[in-house]
Enzyme design. Structure first.
Site, PDB file in Angstrom:
ATOM      1  N   HIS A  39       0.854  -1.201   0.000  1.00  0.00           N
ATOM      2  CA  HIS A  39       0.000   0.000   0.000  1.00  0.00           C
ATOM      3  C   HIS A  39       0.887   1.247   0.000  1.00  0.00           C
ATOM      4  CE1 HIS A  39      -3.765   2.131   0.441  1.00  0.00           C
ATOM      5  NE2 HIS A  39      -3.256   2.862   1.409  1.00  0.00           N
ATOM      6  N   HIS A  41       1.105   5.510  -1.372  1.00  0.00           N
ATOM      7  CA  HIS A  41       0.703   6.731  -2.074  1.00  0.00           C
ATOM      8  C   HIS A  41       2.020   7.479  -2.278  1.00  0.00           C
ATOM      9  CE1 HIS A  41      -3.439   5.845  -0.915  1.00  0.00           C
ATOM     10  NE2 HIS A  41      -3.050   5.754   0.342  1.00  0.00           N
ATOM     11  N   GLN A  44       2.971  11.171  -1.292  1.00  0.00           N
ATOM     12  CA  GLN A  44       2.989  11.606   0.106  1.00  0.00           C
ATOM     13  C   GLN A  44       4.392  11.586   0.716  1.00  0.00           C
ATOM     14  OE1 GLN A  44      -0.121   9.590   2.318  1.00  0.00           O
ATOM     15  NE2 GLN A  44      -1.651  10.074   0.772  1.00  0.00           N
ATOM     16  N   ARG A  63      -4.855  15.177   6.928  1.00  0.00           N
ATOM     17  CA  ARG A  63      -5.469  15.033   5.606  1.00  0.00           C
ATOM     18  C   ARG A  63      -5.557  16.390   4.885  1.00  0.00           C
ATOM     19  NH1 ARG A  63     -11.417  13.026   3.829  1.00  0.00           N
ATOM     20  NH2 ARG A  63     -11.956  14.948   4.871  1.00  0.00           N
ATOM     21  N   ARG A 169     -16.486   6.281   2.466  1.00  0.00           N
ATOM     22  CA  ARG A 169     -16.732   7.730   2.520  1.00  0.00           C
ATOM     23  C   ARG A 169     -16.830   8.302   1.109  1.00  0.00           C
ATOM     24  NH1 ARG A 169     -12.036   9.953   4.014  1.00  0.00           N
ATOM     25  NH2 ARG A 169     -10.940   8.077   4.665  1.00  0.00           N
ATOM     26  N   GLU A 196     -10.301   2.934   8.993  1.00  0.00           N
ATOM     27  CA  GLU A 196      -9.052   3.507   9.511  1.00  0.00           C
ATOM     28  C   GLU A 196      -9.351   4.346  10.752  1.00  0.00           C
ATOM     29  OE1 GLU A 196      -6.868   5.845   6.672  1.00  0.00           O
ATOM     30  OE2 GLU A 196      -5.129   6.085   7.977  1.00  0.00           O
ATOM     31  N   HIS A 230      -5.719  -1.053   6.275  1.00  0.00           N
ATOM     32  CA  HIS A 230      -5.799  -0.596   7.675  1.00  0.00           C
ATOM     33  C   HIS A 230      -6.658  -1.569   8.504  1.00  0.00           C
ATOM     34  CE1 HIS A 230      -3.712   2.961   6.457  1.00  0.00           C
ATOM     35  NE2 HIS A 230      -4.714   3.387   5.701  1.00  0.00           N
ATOM     36  N   ASP A 275       2.538   3.074   2.940  1.00  0.00           N
ATOM     37  CA  ASP A 275       1.404   4.003   2.866  1.00  0.00           C
ATOM     38  C   ASP A 275       1.844   5.456   2.644  1.00  0.00           C
ATOM     39  OD1 ASP A 275      -1.065   5.209   3.106  1.00  0.00           O
ATOM     40  OD2 ASP A 275      -1.506   4.500   5.103  1.00  0.00           O
TER      41      ASP A 275
HETATM   42 ZN   LIG Z   1      -3.914   4.745   1.884  1.00  0.00          ZN
END
Ligand SMILES: [Zn+2]
Length: 401
Positions: A39, A41, A44, A63, A169, A196, A230, A275
């Site tokens: 996992h 991203h 980031q 976030r 979501r 999460e 998660h 992540d």
């Molecule tokens: Zn993620």
């Protein structure tokens, strides 16, 4: 031990007691199947060191910072940042990454992985509500049309496509069912962020009368190709539901602790991901699963080194749609990582203890050689074609102005 590799990059033979032949790659240390970072991203990585100092914050304040960064990115910046980040992963022994992509710059991500020499599963995430408007597809059907046309071309046989429901979501149940059907018809890995945060559970229960995982189950998402990322705050019955479906949990301990998410406790098959890339060190992710549980339960020994090693190799590969990876055996992918045992952290390790020592005390910096499909991408702890530190510095500076 000698490992023979054929022209297709598959292991064709494993034998003990053979001397190295001329032209062999010599691996001195503990050699394991290459590591799967299930996992990621990649973008980031630019937040490392920039968000940790915000005392008193939460996942939700982090976030906002993450969306602020994402809003500044274009195709070129994402490619440079992702190539450098995948380069850092290669140095840490990662031979396969699962890029959970909700910014939808798939060509840039595929080129980036090719530049770093690793395998990639591009897990394209459907993201319809919440988040940043310019990255959204208009509908689940539009998402399916776009993903159906992605060509993994630049990476050739080293890239595969996966699907993701960003979260309950961001995707309503009827749209989640469209994504699940797309993945099921094609036999693709299907990932989703699940539970999460407790707030996600509460809102989901209020709106739909079900936990996020149960809702995904109703949408047809759960199977042995499904990964719940998660799964830190699973509700009643969720752990059994996931285990019975044959799906995976992907735990991301260094990110989860950075974001104060809580401590996950995987019960069935599980995998690991760095992540947000607060750090990139899969040995640290793996041992954190066990060591965090020791703190929470005051019991030593739920997941031993062999179980942690399987999570970060064979199960990671399987969850990303590469079941032929993750083992040193004939017919399997010749993806290998060799961890040196003569550096300061691991010197003095007995051969019989090498796996325990590497999993519980080794670090990304101990990775000496990394092989993908029989070819070296890291040698003597250095990437064979990238100056990873210089690339990280310029890519991160470019997005921090
Ligand atoms: Zn993620």
């Amino acid at each position: 031990v000698s490992i023979e590799v054929d022209d297709e990059g598959l292991i064709s033979g494993v034998a003990a007691g053979d001397a190295a032949t001329p032209g062999s790659i010599v691996l001195r240390g503990l050699t394991m199947p290459g590591l799967a970072n299930a996992h990621s991203h990649a973008f980031q990585r630019a937040l490392r060191g920039r968000t940790q100092g915000a005392l008193g914050g939460s996942f939700w304040t982090w976030r906002e910072q993450m969306y602020g960064l994402a809003a500044t990115l274009d195709e070129d910046r994402i490619e440079a940042l992702a190539r450098a980040t995948f380069g850092e992963m290669a140095l840490a022994g990662v031979t396969l990454a699962g890029e959970f992509d909700y910014l939808h710059h798939s060509d840039a991500i595929l080129r980036a992985a090719a530049g770093a020499g690793i395998r990639l599963t591009l897990i394209d995430a459907c993201y319809l509500q919440d988040g940043i408007g310019r990255f959204r597809d208009g509908s689940a059907q539009a998402w399916a049309k776009r993903v159906g046309s992605i060509d993994p071309g630049p990476l050739g046989g080293r890239a595969r496509i996966g699907a993701a429901i960003h979260s309950v979501r961001a995707v309503d149940p009827s749209d989640a069912a469209v994504v699940a059907a797309f993945a099921n018809e094609r036999g693709l890995p299907l990932h989703a962020h699940v539970s999460e945060q407790p707030a996600e559970n509460e809102e989901c229960l209020r709106r739909f009368g079900a936990t996020p995982l149960a809702l995904l189950g109703r949408a047809g998402a759960l199977s042995e190709r499904f990964t719940a990322v998660h799964a830190t705050h699973l509700g009643d019955g969720d752990a059994e539901l996931l285990r019975d479906s044959g799906g995976f949990t992907c735990v991301c301990p260094t990110t989860e602790r950075d974001l104060a998410d809580g401590i996950g406790a995987p019960t069935g098959r599980f995998t690991l991901g760095s992540d947000s890339h607060a750090v990139i060190d899969l040995f640290e992710e793996a041992r954190a699963v066990e060591l965090d549980l020791r703190l929470a339960t005051r019991i030593r020994g739920t997941h031993g080194a062999p179980a942690l090693a399987r999570a970060v190799t064979a199960d990671g590969y399987a969850s990303l749609g590469w079941p032929e990876g993750g083992a040193i055996a004939p017919g399997r992918l010749a993806d290998l990582v060799c961890v040196r045992l003569d550096g300061v952290r691991l010197a003095g390790t007995r051969a019989a203890d090498a796996l325990d020592a590497v999993l519980f005390a080794g670090a990304a910096g101990d990775v000496d050689t990394v092989v993908v499909g029989g070819r070296e991408i890291v040698r003597d702890g250095r990437h064979v074609s990238l100056d990873v530190a210089a690339e990280l510095a310029s890519a991160i500076t470019a997005v921090s102005a």
